[in-house]
Design a protein around this motif. Structure first.
Motif, mmCIF file in Angstrom:
data_model
loop_
_atom_site.group_PDB
_atom_site.id
_atom_site.type_symbol
_atom_site.label_atom_id
_atom_site.label_comp_id
_atom_site.label_asym_id
_atom_site.label_seq_id
_atom_site.Cartn_x
_atom_site.Cartn_y
_atom_site.Cartn_z
ATOM 1 N N LEU A 12 0.940 -1.300 0.069
ATOM 2 C CA LEU A 12 -0.047 -0.069 0.040
ATOM 3 C C LEU A 12 0.928 1.313 0.146
ATOM 4 O O LEU A 12 2.058 1.280 0.358
ATOM 5 C CB LEU A 12 -0.830 0.051 1.267
ATOM 6 C CG LEU A 12 -1.902 -1.270 1.446
ATOM 7 C CD1 LEU A 12 -2.468 -1.107 2.808
ATOM 8 C CD2 LEU A 12 -2.779 -1.240 0.281
ATOM 9 N N SER A 13 0.491 2.313 -0.492
ATOM 10 C CA SER A 13 1.073 3.640 -0.516
ATOM 11 C C SER A 13 1.456 3.868 0.959
ATOM 12 O O SER A 13 2.567 4.515 1.031
ATOM 13 C CB SER A 13 0.387 4.622 -0.971
ATOM 14 O OG SER A 13 -0.838 4.922 -0.449
ATOM 15 N N SER A 14 0.669 3.811 2.036
ATOM 16 C CA SER A 14 1.303 3.934 3.280
ATOM 17 C C SER A 14 2.236 3.279 3.756
ATOM 18 O O SER A 14 3.193 3.731 4.599
ATOM 19 C CB SER A 14 0.010 3.778 4.307
ATOM 20 O OG SER A 14 -0.626 2.510 4.425
ATOM 21 N N GLN A 15 2.251 1.939 3.441
ATOM 22 C CA GLN A 15 3.699 1.141 3.772
ATOM 23 C C GLN A 15 4.852 1.755 3.023
ATOM 24 O O GLN A 15 5.844 1.535 3.567
ATOM 25 C CB GLN A 15 3.154 -0.399 3.224
ATOM 26 C CG GLN A 15 2.170 -0.878 3.979
ATOM 27 C CD GLN A 15 1.433 -2.202 3.820
ATOM 28 O OE1 GLN A 15 1.357 -2.691 2.452
ATOM 29 N NE2 GLN A 15 1.257 -3.328 4.541
ATOM 30 N N PHE A 68 5.874 -5.961 10.403
ATOM 31 C CA PHE A 68 5.907 -6.948 9.155
ATOM 32 C C PHE A 68 7.039 -6.904 8.424
ATOM 33 O O PHE A 68 7.777 -7.781 7.825
ATOM 34 C CB PHE A 68 4.743 -6.199 8.221
ATOM 35 C CG PHE A 68 4.591 -6.928 6.975
ATOM 36 C CD1 PHE A 68 4.357 -8.345 6.880
ATOM 37 C CD2 PHE A 68 4.924 -6.055 5.981
ATOM 38 C CE1 PHE A 68 4.287 -8.792 5.403
ATOM 39 C CE2 PHE A 68 4.818 -6.651 4.482
ATOM 40 C CZ PHE A 68 4.463 -7.939 4.349
ATOM 41 N N PHE A 69 7.585 -5.570 8.215
ATOM 42 C CA PHE A 69 8.755 -5.431 7.303
ATOM 43 C C PHE A 69 10.142 -5.922 8.026
ATOM 44 O O PHE A 69 10.906 -6.749 7.486
ATOM 45 C CB PHE A 69 9.311 -4.028 7.164
ATOM 46 C CG PHE A 69 8.271 -3.171 6.223
ATOM 47 C CD1 PHE A 69 7.750 -3.709 5.206
ATOM 48 C CD2 PHE A 69 8.168 -1.747 6.412
ATOM 49 C CE1 PHE A 69 6.889 -3.145 4.102
ATOM 50 C CE2 PHE A 69 7.450 -1.255 5.438
ATOM 51 C CZ PHE A 69 6.630 -1.652 4.312
ATOM 52 N N GLU A 107 9.666 -8.760 9.583
ATOM 53 C CA GLU A 107 9.552 -10.294 9.700
ATOM 54 C C GLU A 107 9.870 -10.660 8.253
ATOM 55 O O GLU A 107 10.146 -11.887 7.971
ATOM 56 C CB GLU A 107 8.030 -10.641 9.974
ATOM 57 C CG GLU A 107 7.718 -10.267 11.466
ATOM 58 C CD GLU A 107 6.238 -10.593 11.744
ATOM 59 O OE1 GLU A 107 5.129 -10.513 10.903
ATOM 60 O OE2 GLU A 107 5.723 -10.678 12.851
ATOM 61 N N VAL A 108 9.637 -9.773 7.296
ATOM 62 C CA VAL A 108 10.055 -10.243 5.856
ATOM 63 C C VAL A 108 11.380 -9.788 5.622
ATOM 64 O O VAL A 108 11.817 -10.043 4.549
ATOM 65 C CB VAL A 108 9.061 -9.747 4.735
ATOM 66 C CG1 VAL A 108 7.602 -10.179 5.085
ATOM 67 C CG2 VAL A 108 8.854 -8.129 4.700
ATOM 68 N N GLY A 109 12.079 -9.281 6.389
ATOM 69 C CA GLY A 109 13.503 -8.996 6.202
ATOM 70 C C GLY A 109 13.855 -7.604 5.566
ATOM 71 O O GLY A 109 14.897 -7.559 4.863
ATOM 72 N N LEU A 110 12.982 -6.790 5.639
ATOM 73 C CA LEU A 110 13.274 -5.365 4.968
ATOM 74 C C LEU A 110 13.907 -4.423 6.198
ATOM 75 O O LEU A 110 14.470 -3.498 5.616
ATOM 76 C CB LEU A 110 12.189 -4.626 4.400
ATOM 77 C CG LEU A 110 11.419 -5.813 3.237
ATOM 78 C CD1 LEU A 110 10.215 -4.856 2.858
ATOM 79 C CD2 LEU A 110 12.383 -5.845 2.049
#
Length: 108
Positions: free
Chosen positions: A29-32, A71-72, A74-77
């Motif tokens: 999403l743009s907010s993410q 979330f970021f 957890e996914v490694g960002l």
């Protein structure tokens, strides 16, 4: 969306990385995307401090920013502290930094 991926001088992205960028651009999403770009500017703070600053800068609800950063992580960002590793300074991973730079430049 067509874009030119950001790479370090002398490096080229491979097809897998380009596909990942296109996937992330279409699914986030743009907010993410805004949180990821703001995280780039707030590296070096604790995870809590970074979330607080992003919330103030972006005008987003603090809990939404925290969930997005979690979330970021957890996914490694993003690499930042957890409850068991408090005080660790936040930093974007290589792929997180490349995505943030791409989003900061409008995907071009």
């Amino acid at each position: 969306m067509h874009y030119t991926a950001v790479a370090k001088k002398g490096q080229k992205h491979n097809a897998t990385m380009d596909s990942f960028f296109l996937f992330a651009d279409s699914k986030l999403l743009s907010s993410q995307k805004n949180v990821l770009v703001a995280a780039l500017a707030n590296e070096g703070k604790t995870c809590t401090g970074m979330c607080r600053e992003i919330s103030l800068q972006a005008g987003q609800d603090a809990s939404t920013v925290r969930k997005t950063v979690k979330f970021f992580r957890e996914v490694g960002l993003i690499d930042c502290g957890t409850r068991s590793s408090k005080g660790k300074k936040a930093a974007l991973t290589f792929i997180g930094r490349e995505l943030a730079l791409m989003f900061a430049h409008g995907g071009k």
